[in-house]
Design a protein around this motif. Structure first.
Motif, PDB file in Angstrom:
ATOM      1  N   ASP A   1       0.947  -4.862  -1.081  1.00  0.00           N
ATOM      2  CA  ASP A   1      -0.089  -5.120  -2.074  1.00  0.00           C
ATOM      3  C   ASP A   1      -1.357  -4.393  -1.656  1.00  0.00           C
ATOM      4  N   LEU A   2      -1.722  -3.358  -2.408  1.00  0.00           N
ATOM      5  CA  LEU A   2      -2.891  -2.556  -2.055  1.00  0.00           C
ATOM      6  C   LEU A   2      -4.206  -3.275  -2.327  1.00  0.00           C
ATOM      7  N   HIS A   3      -4.138  -4.444  -2.965  1.00  0.00           N
ATOM      8  CA  HIS A   3      -5.353  -5.218  -3.193  1.00  0.00           C
ATOM      9  C   HIS A   3      -5.689  -6.107  -1.999  1.00  0.00           C
ATOM     10  N   ALA A   4      -4.745  -6.251  -1.076  1.00  0.00           N
ATOM     11  CA  ALA A   4      -5.016  -7.040   0.128  1.00  0.00           C
ATOM     12  C   ALA A   4      -5.915  -6.238   1.067  1.00  0.00           C
ATOM     13  N   ARG A   5      -6.953  -6.853   1.579  1.00  0.00           N
ATOM     14  CA  ARG A   5      -7.918  -6.156   2.430  1.00  0.00           C
ATOM     15  C   ARG A   5      -7.304  -5.887   3.802  1.00  0.00           C
ATOM     16  N   LEU A   6      -7.399  -4.639   4.254  1.00  0.00           N
ATOM     17  CA  LEU A   6      -6.892  -4.247   5.560  1.00  0.00           C
ATOM     18  C   LEU A   6      -7.979  -4.378   6.616  1.00  0.00           C
ATOM     19  N   PRO A   7      -7.595  -4.467   7.890  1.00  0.00           N
ATOM     20  CA  PRO A   7      -8.608  -4.409   8.953  1.00  0.00           C
ATOM     21  C   PRO A   7      -9.349  -3.069   8.896  1.00  0.00           C
ATOM     22  N   GLU A   8     -10.526  -3.017   9.483  1.00  0.00           N
ATOM     23  CA  GLU A   8     -11.360  -1.813   9.430  1.00  0.00           C
ATOM     24  C   GLU A   8     -10.618  -0.591   9.974  1.00  0.00           C
ATOM     25  N   PHE A   9     -10.672   0.497   9.219  1.00  0.00           N
ATOM     26  CA  PHE A   9     -10.108   1.808   9.562  1.00  0.00           C
ATOM     27  C   PHE A   9      -8.569   1.806   9.590  1.00  0.00           C
ATOM     28  N   HIS A  10      -7.925   0.735   9.167  1.00  0.00           N
ATOM     29  CA  HIS A  10      -6.471   0.707   9.039  1.00  0.00           C
ATOM     30  C   HIS A  10      -6.078   1.227   7.655  1.00  0.00           C
ATOM     31  N   SER A  11      -4.823   1.604   7.507  1.00  0.00           N
ATOM     32  CA  SER A  11      -4.369   2.181   6.244  1.00  0.00           C
ATOM     33  C   SER A  11      -2.905   1.857   5.987  1.00  0.00           C
ATOM     34  N   VAL A  12      -2.533   2.019   4.722  1.00  0.00           N
ATOM     35  CA  VAL A  12      -1.130   1.950   4.309  1.00  0.00           C
ATOM     36  C   VAL A  12      -0.614   3.373   4.184  1.00  0.00           C
ATOM     37  N   TYR A  13       0.477   3.674   4.848  1.00  0.00           N
ATOM     38  CA  TYR A  13       1.073   5.011   4.805  1.00  0.00           C
ATOM     39  C   TYR A  13       2.416   4.912   4.095  1.00  0.00           C
ATOM     40  N   TYR A  14       2.582   5.698   3.047  1.00  0.00           N
ATOM     41  CA  TYR A  14       3.822   5.677   2.269  1.00  0.00           C
ATOM     42  C   TYR A  14       4.442   7.065   2.260  1.00  0.00           C
ATOM     43  N   ASP A  15       5.603   7.189   2.893  1.00  0.00           N
ATOM     44  CA  ASP A  15       6.399   8.415   2.874  1.00  0.00           C
ATOM     45  C   ASP A  15       7.278   8.359   1.639  1.00  0.00           C
ATOM     46  N   VAL A  16       6.985   9.205   0.645  1.00  0.00           N
ATOM     47  CA  VAL A  16       7.654   9.121  -0.652  1.00  0.00           C
ATOM     48  C   VAL A  16       9.139   9.445  -0.533  1.00  0.00           C
ATOM     49  N   LYS A  17       9.469  10.560   0.105  1.00  0.00           N
ATOM     50  CA  LYS A  17      10.865  10.971   0.212  1.00  0.00           C
ATOM     51  C   LYS A  17      11.696   9.944   0.978  1.00  0.00           C
ATOM     52  N   GLY A  18      11.156   9.438   2.068  1.00  0.00           N
ATOM     53  CA  GLY A  18      11.883   8.455   2.864  1.00  0.00           C
ATOM     54  C   GLY A  18      11.764   7.038   2.341  1.00  0.00           C
ATOM     55  N   ASN A  19      10.911   6.860   1.303  1.00  0.00           N
ATOM     56  CA  ASN A  19      10.654   5.529   0.739  1.00  0.00           C
ATOM     57  C   ASN A  19      10.296   4.544   1.855  1.00  0.00           C
ATOM     58  N   ASP A  20       9.447   5.005   2.767  1.00  0.00           N
ATOM     59  CA  ASP A  20       9.108   4.247   3.968  1.00  0.00           C
ATOM     60  C   ASP A  20       7.625   3.887   3.942  1.00  0.00           C
ATOM     61  N   ILE A  21       7.325   2.616   4.069  1.00  0.00           N
ATOM     62  CA  ILE A  21       5.945   2.138   4.062  1.00  0.00           C
ATOM     63  C   ILE A  21       5.606   1.568   5.431  1.00  0.00           C
ATOM     64  N   ARG A  22       4.456   1.992   5.960  1.00  0.00           N
ATOM     65  CA  ARG A  22       4.005   1.501   7.267  1.00  0.00           C
ATOM     66  C   ARG A  22       2.519   1.169   7.209  1.00  0.00           C
ATOM     67  N   LEU A  23       2.112   0.266   8.065  1.00  0.00           N
ATOM     68  CA  LEU A  23       0.697  -0.015   8.256  1.00  0.00           C
ATOM     69  C   LEU A  23       0.230   0.775   9.464  1.00  0.00           C
ATOM     70  N   PHE A  24      -0.787   1.620   9.286  1.00  0.00           N
ATOM     71  CA  PHE A  24      -1.293   2.470  10.353  1.00  0.00           C
ATOM     72  C   PHE A  24      -2.566   1.879  10.946  1.00  0.00           C
ATOM     73  N   SER A  25      -2.629   1.886  12.256  1.00  0.00           N
ATOM     74  CA  SER A  25      -3.876   1.568  12.941  1.00  0.00           C
ATOM     75  C   SER A  25      -4.773   2.807  12.885  1.00  0.00           C
ATOM     76  N   PRO A  26      -6.034   2.717  13.279  1.00  0.00           N
ATOM     77  CA  PRO A  26      -6.932   3.883  13.190  1.00  0.00           C
ATOM     78  C   PRO A  26      -6.380   5.092  13.948  1.00  0.00           C
ATOM     79  N   VAL A  27      -6.541   6.268  13.364  1.00  0.00           N
ATOM     80  CA  VAL A  27      -6.123   7.501  14.027  1.00  0.00           C
ATOM     81  C   VAL A  27      -7.147   7.848  15.106  1.00  0.00           C
ATOM     82  N   ARG A  28      -6.845   8.895  15.883  1.00  0.00           N
ATOM     83  CA  ARG A  28      -7.771   9.281  16.954  1.00  0.00           C
ATOM     84  C   ARG A  28      -9.125   9.693  16.365  1.00  0.00           C
ATOM     85  N   LYS A  29     -10.138   9.700  17.217  1.00  0.00           N
ATOM     86  CA  LYS A  29     -11.488  10.023  16.793  1.00  0.00           C
ATOM     87  C   LYS A  29     -11.576  11.453  16.268  1.00  0.00           C
ATOM     88  N   ALA A  30     -12.524  11.673  15.353  1.00  0.00           N
ATOM     89  CA  ALA A  30     -12.684  12.998  14.754  1.00  0.00           C
ATOM     90  C   ALA A  30     -12.932  14.067  15.803  1.00  0.00           C
TER      91      ALA A  30
END
Length: 217
Positions: free
Chosen positions: A162-191
């Motif tokens: 549910d994309l309306h659910a609030r995620l923790p700060e700097f976290h994201s939902v990652y959806y691989d379309v071809k693999g139909n795979d959904i994951r919750l991502f923690s923050p990526v490395r610093k810029a």
């Protein structure tokens, strides 16, 4: 996709750091003067009159009135192929109305023409529809506007996430379309860490024409 300050731009630079700009040119379309790009040593300013041919990382900075020049540049990219695009704010380059015919052609034919595209956007509801429907993956950070969340949710089963659910700060939902795979991502490395990796690769690219050496990085 995500609101300002959600982590979207940092994630975009992370993905750019993993792009194959040692094999072919990648062009950043910077329509809003992103400060992070100015920090990248080895990034080359480019004129929209032509497209680059050598591997590396280039940037164009179209102004709002440069619609015709940008459209002509995108058609040149379409004609050439084998060139990547990083669009820093999608709705400024690929708005839903009026749509860019050149960018739509790139989005719908880009795989066969070897034109990979990374798009950052804070307002997906304003995007050219094919920018979402033709995507290989989505990475969704917090979006302020419900209509933006609804727009992306059309392509991701709400029973799975549910994309309306609030995620923790700097976290994201990652959806691989071809693999139909959904994951919750923690923050990526610093810029700055991603920029350092980009600069290291650009240093090799800009100092050599040796394909083997470029491939090694």
């Amino acid at each position: 996709m995500g609101r300002t300050g959600s982590g979207k731009s940092v994630a975009g630079i992370f993905h750019l750091s993993r792009a194959n700009f040692h094999e072919m040119p990648w062009v950043i379309i910077d329509s809003k003067g992103e400060a992070e790009f100015a920090r990248i040593r080895g990034l080359k300013d480019w004129d929209m009159g032509t497209v680059p041919t050598r591997p590396g990382l280039y940037v164009i900075r179209p102004l709002p009135d440069d619609t015709k020049e940008l459209e002509e540049f995108l058609w040149k990219v379409h004609q050439k192929g084998n060139i990547g695009l990083f669009v820093d704010e999608g709705y400024m380059v690929a708005p839903a109305r009026p749509s860019s015919k050149a960018f739509r052609a790139i989005l719908t034919q880009g795989r066969s023409l070897r034109i990979p595209v990374i798009i950052n956007s804070q307002r997906p509801k304003w995007l050219e529809p094919f920018a979402i429907s033709e995507a290989t993956f989505y990475q969704v950070f917090h979006l302020n506007d419900r209509k933006d969340r609804d727009r992306v949710q059309e392509f991701i089963d709400a029973d799975r996430i549910d994309l309306h659910a609030r995620l923790p700060e700097f976290h994201s939902v990652y959806y691989d379309v071809k693999g139909n795979d959904i994951r919750l991502f923690s923050p990526v490395r610093k810029a700055e860490d991603s920029i350092a990796l980009i600069e290291k690769r650009l240093d090799v690219i800009n100092r050599t024409d040796n394909t083997i050496k470029r491939a090694a990085i």
